[in-house]
Design an enzyme around this catalytic site. Sequence first.
Site, PDB file in Angstrom:
ATOM      1  N   GLY A  36       0.822  -1.203   0.000  1.00 34.70           N
ATOM      2  CA  GLY A  36       0.000   0.000   0.000  1.00 34.70           C
ATOM      3  C   GLY A  36       0.851   1.245   0.000  1.00 34.70           C
ATOM      4  O   GLY A  36       2.027   1.225   0.380  1.00 34.70           O
ATOM      5  N   GLY A  73       1.129   5.862   4.144  1.00 30.57           N
ATOM      6  CA  GLY A  73      -0.008   6.286   4.939  1.00 30.57           C
ATOM      7  C   GLY A  73      -1.246   5.430   4.831  1.00 30.57           C
ATOM      8  O   GLY A  73      -2.295   5.767   5.388  1.00 30.57           O
ATOM      9  N   THR A  84       0.172  -0.814  10.775  1.00 31.11           N
ATOM     10  CA  THR A  84      -0.893  -1.100  11.738  1.00 31.11           C
ATOM     11  C   THR A  84      -1.528  -2.458  11.464  1.00 31.11           C
ATOM     12  O   THR A  84      -1.721  -3.262  12.387  1.00 31.11           O
ATOM     13  CB  THR A  84      -1.971  -0.007  11.691  1.00 31.11           C
ATOM     14  OG1 THR A  84      -1.388   1.253  12.035  1.00 31.11           O
ATOM     15  CG2 THR A  84      -3.100  -0.315  12.668  1.00 31.11           C
ATOM     16  N   GLU A  98       9.312  -2.834   7.663  1.00 30.70           N
ATOM     17  CA  GLU A  98      10.327  -2.174   6.849  1.00 30.70           C
ATOM     18  C   GLU A  98      11.140  -1.234   7.733  1.00 30.70           C
ATOM     19  O   GLU A  98      10.693  -0.813   8.801  1.00 30.70           O
ATOM     20  CB  GLU A  98       9.710  -1.412   5.681  1.00 30.70           C
ATOM     21  CG  GLU A  98       8.829  -0.246   6.056  1.00 30.70           C
ATOM     22  CD  GLU A  98       8.400   0.555   4.836  1.00 30.70           C
ATOM     23  OE1 GLU A  98       9.030   0.404   3.775  1.00 30.70           O
ATOM     24  OE2 GLU A  98       7.439   1.332   4.945  1.00 30.70           O
ATOM     25  N   ASP A 141       5.398  -6.165   6.243  1.00 32.13           N
ATOM     26  CA  ASP A 141       5.026  -4.787   5.945  1.00 32.13           C
ATOM     27  C   ASP A 141       5.777  -4.330   4.694  1.00 32.13           C
ATOM     28  O   ASP A 141       6.964  -4.063   4.740  1.00 32.13           O
ATOM     29  CB  ASP A 141       5.393  -3.918   7.162  1.00 32.13           C
ATOM     30  CG  ASP A 141       5.125  -2.441   6.961  1.00 32.13           C
ATOM     31  OD1 ASP A 141       4.687  -2.053   5.868  1.00 32.13           O
ATOM     32  OD2 ASP A 141       5.365  -1.679   7.905  1.00 32.13           O
ATOM     33  N   ARG A 142       5.054  -4.248   3.581  1.00 25.99           N
ATOM     34  CA  ARG A 142       5.534  -3.841   2.256  1.00 25.99           C
ATOM     35  C   ARG A 142       6.383  -4.936   1.594  1.00 25.99           C
ATOM     36  O   ARG A 142       7.092  -5.693   2.245  1.00 25.99           O
ATOM     37  CB  ARG A 142       6.296  -2.524   2.293  1.00 25.99           C
ATOM     38  CG  ARG A 142       6.675  -2.033   0.885  1.00 25.99           C
ATOM     39  CD  ARG A 142       7.052  -0.562   0.891  1.00 25.99           C
ATOM     40  NE  ARG A 142       5.861   0.285   0.741  1.00 25.99           N
ATOM     41  CZ  ARG A 142       5.810   1.556   1.087  1.00 25.99           C
ATOM     42  NH1 ARG A 142       6.856   2.144   1.612  1.00 25.99           N
ATOM     43  NH2 ARG A 142       4.702   2.248   0.921  1.00 25.99           N
ATOM     44  N   GLU A 185       8.260  13.004   6.721  1.00 31.35           N
ATOM     45  CA  GLU A 185       7.122  12.869   5.811  1.00 31.35           C
ATOM     46  C   GLU A 185       6.441  14.209   5.524  1.00 31.35           C
ATOM     47  O   GLU A 185       5.645  14.308   4.590  1.00 31.35           O
ATOM     48  CB  GLU A 185       6.121  11.860   6.370  1.00 31.35           C
ATOM     49  CG  GLU A 185       6.631  10.431   6.322  1.00 31.35           C
ATOM     50  CD  GLU A 185       5.620   9.399   6.765  1.00 31.35           C
ATOM     51  OE1 GLU A 185       5.793   8.215   6.404  1.00 31.35           O
ATOM     52  OE2 GLU A 185       4.662   9.746   7.467  1.00 31.35           O
TER      53      GLU A 185
END
Length: 226
Positions: free
Chosen positions: A7, A10, A15, A31, A78-79, A145
């Site tokens: 995704g 953000g 989560t 990550e 995650d990713r 960010e």
Amino acid sequence: MHIAIAGNIGSGKTTLTQLLAKHYNWLPQFEDADTNPYLTSFYEDMQRWSFNLQVFFLNTRFKHIIDIRNQKKSVVQDRTIYEDAYIFAPNLLEMGLMSSRDFNNYFSLFEMIDSFIQAPDLLIYLKADISTLVAQIQKRGRPYEDLIRLDYLKNLNERYNKWAESYNKGKILVINVDEIKFSENKDDLGYIINCVDAELFGLFTDQEENREETGKKGKTGKKRVQ
């Protein structure tokens, strides 16, 4: 079992990784965003640091995949390594923030690595509109960010949606996080868990059936199995 969550920045990958790892008692694989030595420099000067950043991510994600396979335990990641190669790096090239020479060098390295790895057993794509992404980015308040360009985020989002539509390396579950607030609503998290169970274990629970048929709260997850 290897589950990967993809995704845009953000979208809620970290989560959901934490929540699924806790529910299934799987190992979470995150990550290295907070320890990445190039990230702040990249957002300050994308053109100068784009190649360095992408190579760093490629290296660390390859190590993560090796760790996942060597552990022989169920992992939620995650990713993925694919997002860097098919979304982030091409986006940098198109925006003129990475030279063709650097991109070709990077992608050649990715293709060699890709020939040695296996795709995850299930890919979960968290799909979100720009407004949702911006709100989440502002909410978590990471200083680096604040430097993210809006056009950069929009271009990434377009590429993410196209990539998810054409993903052909295995099973994919698409979750619309504009509508499914899994971090705030236990029922929404339960819906995602039911979808994961259905994809991985062939289970179709009463809760999932009700959600799919009635469109409770107008929230639906898109499932595509290949």
